[in-house]
Motif scaffolding. Structure first.
Motif, PDB file in Angstrom:
ATOM      1  N   LEU A 185      13.314 -45.235 -22.686  1.00  0.00           N
ATOM      2  CA  LEU A 185      12.668 -45.358 -23.990  1.00  0.00           C
ATOM      3  C   LEU A 185      11.208 -45.752 -23.832  1.00  0.00           C
ATOM      4  O   LEU A 185      10.322 -45.172 -24.485  1.00  0.00           O
ATOM      5  CB  LEU A 185      13.407 -46.402 -24.835  1.00  0.00           C
ATOM      6  CG  LEU A 185      12.765 -46.753 -26.180  1.00  0.00           C
ATOM      7  CD1 LEU A 185      12.755 -45.540 -27.105  1.00  0.00           C
ATOM      8  CD2 LEU A 185      13.496 -47.928 -26.829  1.00  0.00           C
ATOM      9  N   GLU A 186      10.917 -46.722 -22.972  1.00  0.00           N
ATOM     10  CA  GLU A 186       9.539 -47.171 -22.787  1.00  0.00           C
ATOM     11  C   GLU A 186       8.661 -46.073 -22.194  1.00  0.00           C
ATOM     12  O   GLU A 186       7.511 -45.885 -22.612  1.00  0.00           O
ATOM     13  CB  GLU A 186       9.501 -48.420 -21.896  1.00  0.00           C
ATOM     14  CG  GLU A 186      10.008 -49.670 -22.566  1.00  0.00           C
ATOM     15  CD  GLU A 186       9.150 -50.086 -23.748  1.00  0.00           C
ATOM     16  OE1 GLU A 186       7.913 -49.923 -23.688  1.00  0.00           O
ATOM     17  OE2 GLU A 186       9.717 -50.574 -24.748  1.00  0.00           O
ATOM     18  N   LEU A 187       9.182 -45.336 -21.207  1.00  0.00           N
ATOM     19  CA  LEU A 187       8.399 -44.263 -20.608  1.00  0.00           C
ATOM     20  C   LEU A 187       8.211 -43.108 -21.596  1.00  0.00           C
ATOM     21  O   LEU A 187       7.177 -42.425 -21.589  1.00  0.00           O
ATOM     22  CB  LEU A 187       9.058 -43.769 -19.327  1.00  0.00           C
ATOM     23  CG  LEU A 187       9.095 -44.797 -18.188  1.00  0.00           C
ATOM     24  CD1 LEU A 187       9.843 -44.237 -16.985  1.00  0.00           C
ATOM     25  CD2 LEU A 187       7.687 -45.210 -17.779  1.00  0.00           C
ATOM     26  N   TYR A 188       9.172 -42.899 -22.445  1.00  0.00           N
ATOM     27  CA  TYR A 188       9.047 -41.889 -23.499  1.00  0.00           C
ATOM     28  C   TYR A 188       7.933 -42.289 -24.471  1.00  0.00           C
ATOM     29  O   TYR A 188       7.079 -41.470 -24.828  1.00  0.00           O
ATOM     30  CB  TYR A 188      10.388 -41.770 -24.234  1.00  0.00           C
ATOM     31  CG  TYR A 188      10.417 -40.757 -25.350  1.00  0.00           C
ATOM     32  CD1 TYR A 188      10.656 -39.405 -25.099  1.00  0.00           C
ATOM     33  CD2 TYR A 188      10.224 -41.150 -26.674  1.00  0.00           C
ATOM     34  CE1 TYR A 188      10.693 -38.474 -26.122  1.00  0.00           C
ATOM     35  CE2 TYR A 188      10.249 -40.234 -27.710  1.00  0.00           C
ATOM     36  CZ  TYR A 188      10.492 -38.898 -27.434  1.00  0.00           C
ATOM     37  OH  TYR A 188      10.519 -37.981 -28.459  1.00  0.00           O
ATOM     38  N   ARG A 189       7.938 -43.552 -24.877  1.00  0.00           N
ATOM     39  CA  ARG A 189       6.929 -44.028 -25.820  1.00  0.00           C
ATOM     40  C   ARG A 189       5.537 -44.068 -25.200  1.00  0.00           C
ATOM     41  O   ARG A 189       4.559 -43.622 -25.810  1.00  0.00           O
ATOM     42  CB  ARG A 189       7.289 -45.445 -26.286  1.00  0.00           C
ATOM     43  CG  ARG A 189       8.423 -45.545 -27.289  1.00  0.00           C
ATOM     44  CD  ARG A 189       8.822 -47.010 -27.437  1.00  0.00           C
ATOM     45  NE  ARG A 189       9.587 -47.271 -28.648  1.00  0.00           N
ATOM     46  CZ  ARG A 189      10.197 -48.419 -28.907  1.00  0.00           C
ATOM     47  NH1 ARG A 189      10.147 -49.396 -28.008  1.00  0.00           N
ATOM     48  NH2 ARG A 189      10.866 -48.590 -30.019  1.00  0.00           N
ATOM     49  N   ARG A 190       5.450 -44.618 -23.984  1.00  0.00           N
ATOM     50  CA  ARG A 190       4.143 -44.878 -23.369  1.00  0.00           C
ATOM     51  C   ARG A 190       3.506 -43.637 -22.764  1.00  0.00           C
ATOM     52  O   ARG A 190       2.277 -43.483 -22.796  1.00  0.00           O
ATOM     53  CB  ARG A 190       4.289 -45.946 -22.275  1.00  0.00           C
ATOM     54  CG  ARG A 190       4.711 -47.309 -22.777  1.00  0.00           C
ATOM     55  CD  ARG A 190       5.035 -48.244 -21.619  1.00  0.00           C
ATOM     56  NE  ARG A 190       5.466 -49.552 -22.082  1.00  0.00           N
ATOM     57  CZ  ARG A 190       4.976 -50.704 -21.642  1.00  0.00           C
ATOM     58  NH1 ARG A 190       4.043 -50.704 -20.704  1.00  0.00           N
ATOM     59  NH2 ARG A 190       5.433 -51.850 -22.114  1.00  0.00           N
ATOM     60  N   HIS A 191       4.325 -42.772 -22.164  1.00  0.00           N
ATOM     61  CA  HIS A 191       3.777 -41.668 -21.373  1.00  0.00           C
ATOM     62  C   HIS A 191       4.322 -40.295 -21.772  1.00  0.00           C
ATOM     63  O   HIS A 191       4.043 -39.313 -21.074  1.00  0.00           O
ATOM     64  CB  HIS A 191       4.072 -41.908 -19.892  1.00  0.00           C
ATOM     65  CG  HIS A 191       3.542 -43.216 -19.383  1.00  0.00           C
ATOM     66  ND1 HIS A 191       2.195 -43.507 -19.316  1.00  0.00           N
ATOM     67  CD2 HIS A 191       4.201 -44.329 -18.941  1.00  0.00           C
ATOM     68  CE1 HIS A 191       2.035 -44.734 -18.832  1.00  0.00           C
ATOM     69  NE2 HIS A 191       3.229 -45.254 -18.606  1.00  0.00           N
ATOM     70  N   GLY A 192       5.077 -40.228 -22.864  1.00  0.00           N
ATOM     71  CA  GLY A 192       5.616 -38.937 -23.280  1.00  0.00           C
ATOM     72  C   GLY A 192       6.595 -38.355 -22.288  1.00  0.00           C
ATOM     73  O   GLY A 192       6.710 -37.134 -22.156  1.00  0.00           O
ATOM     74  N   CYS A 193       7.313 -39.219 -21.557  1.00  0.00           N
ATOM     75  CA  CYS A 193       8.279 -38.757 -20.559  1.00  0.00           C
ATOM     76  C   CYS A 193       9.503 -38.189 -21.265  1.00  0.00           C
ATOM     77  O   CYS A 193      10.138 -38.876 -22.063  1.00  0.00           O
ATOM     78  CB  CYS A 193       8.678 -39.908 -19.654  1.00  0.00           C
ATOM     79  SG  CYS A 193       9.920 -39.473 -18.428  1.00  0.00           S
ATOM     80  N   THR A 194       9.854 -36.942 -20.961  1.00  0.00           N
ATOM     81  CA  THR A 194      10.978 -36.297 -21.650  1.00  0.00           C
ATOM     82  C   THR A 194      12.070 -35.818 -20.695  1.00  0.00           C
ATOM     83  O   THR A 194      12.947 -35.063 -21.098  1.00  0.00           O
ATOM     84  CB  THR A 194      10.481 -35.097 -22.480  1.00  0.00           C
ATOM     85  OG1 THR A 194       9.753 -34.194 -21.632  1.00  0.00           O
ATOM     86  CG2 THR A 194       9.603 -35.541 -23.639  1.00  0.00           C
ATOM     87  N   LEU A 195      12.010 -36.257 -19.437  1.00  0.00           N
ATOM     88  CA  LEU A 195      13.077 -35.899 -18.506  1.00  0.00           C
ATOM     89  C   LEU A 195      13.298 -37.031 -17.524  1.00  0.00           C
ATOM     90  O   LEU A 195      12.356 -37.493 -16.873  1.00  0.00           O
ATOM     91  CB  LEU A 195      12.741 -34.606 -17.743  1.00  0.00           C
ATOM     92  CG  LEU A 195      13.736 -34.194 -16.652  1.00  0.00           C
ATOM     93  CD1 LEU A 195      15.129 -33.933 -17.242  1.00  0.00           C
ATOM     94  CD2 LEU A 195      13.232 -32.954 -15.910  1.00  0.00           C
TER      95      LEU A 195
END
Length: 431
Positions: A185-195
């Motif tokens: 969740l944090e990497l999705y929010r902070r860096h747009g990580c989707t995989l």
């Protein structure tokens, strides 16, 4: 191959994905930001980690952005094992291990130029999940993360179920999935990580993170998030990959020498060569298939094993160290000059052999027996008579031949050989 999903499938790496068609479309629109986590449970990565490390590298070479996450927080707890609780390590130890893993990961991925005005789209990131957990209170964690998890679903997880059927599981390890889910969740929010990627045993943890993203970031501002797992690597003989008689094969040269690392790959079973080449090598499809064919048709040449050993040792330890260990490997069998090997390389090579320590030199037949190359001194004499005994690659011509100080390599070691391939070493231990 330009289709990274198809490449992973050809290499036997693709185990599970949440929505393969949607994932392919994401790569076509790319670059995709993809992450994998590595918990510091020791002071070094080992060869078992290479599957995920090199898969991240493949994604980057295919034009995507990798994130390598070192679990400074999750490493304090540990992903539950099916067999029992992990030992809790002191925070200072985990922090030192975290830094060690960060240094090792930096050798495999391109993190760009820190002085550059703006990063390139494929520049990797190296993060520590302690960044977003160190200041988090228990109440915040329970309210913001814990409320999204069903205990019923957590109890149904394979690892938890097996632990409950055995000696039980602590609340600490039971809660690990919440922390890993928060990472995604944090990497999705902070860096747009989707995989997020991981071994197939991580499927439950990864999909739990996906569910958390959908519950909290419902409108998916960075696009649809995905999960992808790779097949767990096994050995043809049923033993665990990455283990030898002497233990785990580490990437740290202080724990596993470059020579021992090279020999690990060189000793690969012929049946394992095709899978290992596809999993670990960055050679192209045609070259790998040719090496597979050579290994099958001329196994004695060990073409696939040599290719694996050279490529992986170079990747992990560098070209200079690889050249040294190849020279040592040849010299031990009489295809090079033993005296040209530097002391660290020779010491590492001899340490892999049957080994004897003596306080004084004497007849070669005694040393052959001490190094357990023969069953007795009489067997050693018979080996000499038959022309099968060698001292530092020179044939021993007399049953009475003595080893002398001038024979010592670096003033310390002797290399013994019986026949073409049975090697042993002797070290003179001085007072």
């Amino acid at each position: 191959m330009t289709d990274i999903v198809e490449e992973l499938r050809w290499r036997g790496l693709l185990a599970q994905t949440t929505d393969e068609d949607a994932l392919r479309r994401a790569f076509e629109s790319g670059p995709v930001t993809v992450y994998c986590g590595f918990d510091p449970t020791a002071g070094s990565l080992h060869v078992g980690h290479l599957t995920q490390v090199l898969t991240l590298r493949r994604f980057q070479l295919a034009g995507n952005r990798p994130i390598a996450l070192v679990g400074g927080a999750t490493g304090l707890i540990g992903d539950p094992k099916p067999t029992g609780e992990r030992r809790m390590n002191e925070q200072a130890i985990v922090e030192s291990w975290t830094e060690a893993l960060r240094r090792q990961l930096s050798a495999f991925l391109d993190f760009g130029d820190p002085a550059a005005a703006s990063p390139a789209p494929t520049d990797g990131l190296l993060v520590n999940n302690a960044e977003w957990t160190s200041g988090l209170s228990v109440l915040e964690f329970l309210r913001d993360v814990g409320k999204h998890f069903s205990v019923n679903q957590m109890l149904a997880r394979d690892t938890v179920r097996s632990r409950l059927e055995g000696g039980g599981i602590s609340y600490t390890e039971f809660s690990y999935v919440l922390l890993q889910s928060m990472d995604y969740l944090e990497l999705y929010r902070r860096h747009g990580c989707t995989l997020q990627i991981g071994g197939s045993d991580q499927w439950g943890n990864i999909t739990a993170g996906l569910d958390l993203i959908r519950r909290i970031a419902g409108n998916e501002p960075h696009g649809q998030a995905h999960a992808l797992t790779t097949n767990l690597l096994t050995k043809a003989d049923g033993t665990k990959f990455g283990k030898t008689e002497s233990g785990t094969v580490w990437l740290d040269p202080e724990l596993t020498t470059p020579y021992a690392f090279y020999q690990f790959w060189l000793n690969t079973d012929d049946k394992d060569v095709p899978r290992y080449l596809r999993t670990f090598s960055f050679r192209g499809r045609e070259e790998i298939e040719e090496l597979e064919r050579e290994t099958s048709e001329r196994p004695a040449a060990r073409a696939g094993q040599r290719a694996l050993a050279e490529e992986l040792t170079t990747l992990v330890h560098g070209a200079e160290q690889t050249a040294k260990v190849i020279a040592a490997s040849k010299a031990l069998f009489g295809q090079g000059d033993l005296t040209e090997l530097d002391e660290p390389t020779l010491r590492a090579a001899l340490a892999e052999l049957p080994y004897a320590r003596v306080t004084e030199l004497g007849p070669v037949v005694d040393l052959l027996a001490a190094a357990e190359l023969v069953s007795s001194k009489s067997a050693a004499r018979r080996t000499v008579r038959e022309g099968g005994a060698y001292l530092n690659n020179a044939k021993v011509t007399s049953e009475e031949q003595q080893a002398t100080e001038s024979d010592l390599l670096h003033g310390r070691w002797l290399l013994l050989r019986r026949g073409k391939r049975n090697l042993g070493a002797v070290e003179l231990v001085r007072d």
